[in-house]
Scaffold this active site. Structure first.
Site: not given
Length: 338
Positions: A160, A269
């Site tokens: 991320e 995710e």
């Protein structure tokens, strides 16, 4: 002739039954070793105690994603995930016929849009040394996996990385440096496992403008990647809107990334509220449909983040496990056929 025909039909039937679907239906299970060590008991849909990976596989999960931290603590929630623990889990999952994704956080604990903390052992190093740190650490983990007989299909360089990784040197305020750090990770992966596809991963998969800005900069600065990975958590969007408010934006972004950069794309995710299993089920069905719809077969699949991470153990609200130790209805979404 009749016996030959029966034999051929039987062989064809067995082949069809054992064919593995190429579309990724995955689970990130980084908490699993700690859960097991603490005595958590996993139960299948019938309430019988069973290995968590076996339960996940029976729900259609064919891929396991594992994070790795440089020098983690032994803290229950924010520790573990060392190289050796990650390798052991990868071996265990592969023996069950699972495909493997490795997620390098380049930190001693969580790396995400809110924090990208440099490993303690790398602090004070100049940029030349920091590049070597990234290469050497990535290479070391990949070699450990190789020695254990594991060749991950996908490897994330950073987690991320909305505003970069390994702060401050790898912040997006300094794209030339960030690109060099990414490329050290990329080179180390390929040096050990040329077939592994390198994933660059951002959060808010519904935010097309941010993805364009980030990957335009990555391309302009020579950063290398094979797959664009996305997180998609409607729960964490401002105002916590229902997934129906952003699912079409996710689909458009997936399509645009594949077309704009020629990259394969994947939702690496995803998660929904454990106390709204029907809504999470509906969301997972919709997300899989959006990924499958990416033209040219460039949509690789969907990975649920810690579906087995029951709230009673983790205090995490977005698992797909109930207080009774069993999977919720949400997991049925991975059993659906397109």
């Amino acid at each position: 002739m009749k016996k030959l025909l029966i034999a051929l039909l039987t062989a064809a039937s067995l082949s069809a039954c054992t064919t593995t679907e190429s579309f990724v239906k995955g689970a990130d299970v980084g908490w699993l070793p700690q859960m097991e060590a603490s005595g958590y008991q996993f139960r299948n849909r019938d309430g019988k105690r069973q290995d968590a990976l076996r339960i996940l596989k029976d729900y259609g999960i064919n891929t396991i994603r594992l994070r790795t931290w440089v020098n983690p603590s032994q803290d229950k929630g924010s520790g573990h995930n060392s190289r050796d623990e990650t390798v052991a889990m990868a071996v265990r999952a592969q023996r069950m016929g699972m495909r493997i994704m490795i997620d390098f956080h380049y930190s001693d604990s969580w790396a995400d849009p809110e924090k990208q903390v440099k490993p303690a052992a790398w602090r004070g190093h100049d940029f030349a040394q920091l590049q070597k740190d990234v290469y050497d650490y990535t290479y070391d983990v990949m070699r450990a996996l190789q020695s254990a007989g594991v060749a991950p299909e996908w490897v994330q360089v950073g987690n991320e990385t909305r505003t970069g990784m390994i702060y401050p040197e790898g912040h997006t305020d300094n794209w030339p440096q960030l690109a060099k750090l990414i490329n050290q990770g990329y080179a180390a992966v390929k040096a050990v496992s040329p077939s592994s596809k390198v994933v660059l991963h951002l959060d808010r998969g519904n935010d097309n403008q941010w993805f364009r800005t980030w990957f335009d900069n990555a391309k302009a600065n020579g950063a290398k990647w094979d797959v664009i990975g996305m997180s998609y958590y409607p729960y964490w969007l401002p105002g916590r809107p229902d997934y129906t408010a952003s699912i079409d934006d996710l689909g458009r972004n997936l399509n645009d990334m594949a077309a704009r950069y020629g990259s394969e794309v994947m939702v690496v995710e995803v998660g929904g509220e454990d106390d709204r299993p029907q809504n999470t089920y509906d969301m997972l069905v919709a997300v899989q449909a959006k990924v499958r719809a990416v033209p040219g077969g460039k949509g690789l699949g969907v990975i649920y983040w810690e579906p087995q991470g029951a709230r009673s153990w983790s205090h995490y609200a977005l698992s797909a496990w109930g207080a009774d130790g069993r999977p919720t209805k949400a997991m049925d979404a991975f059993l659906r056929q397109p």
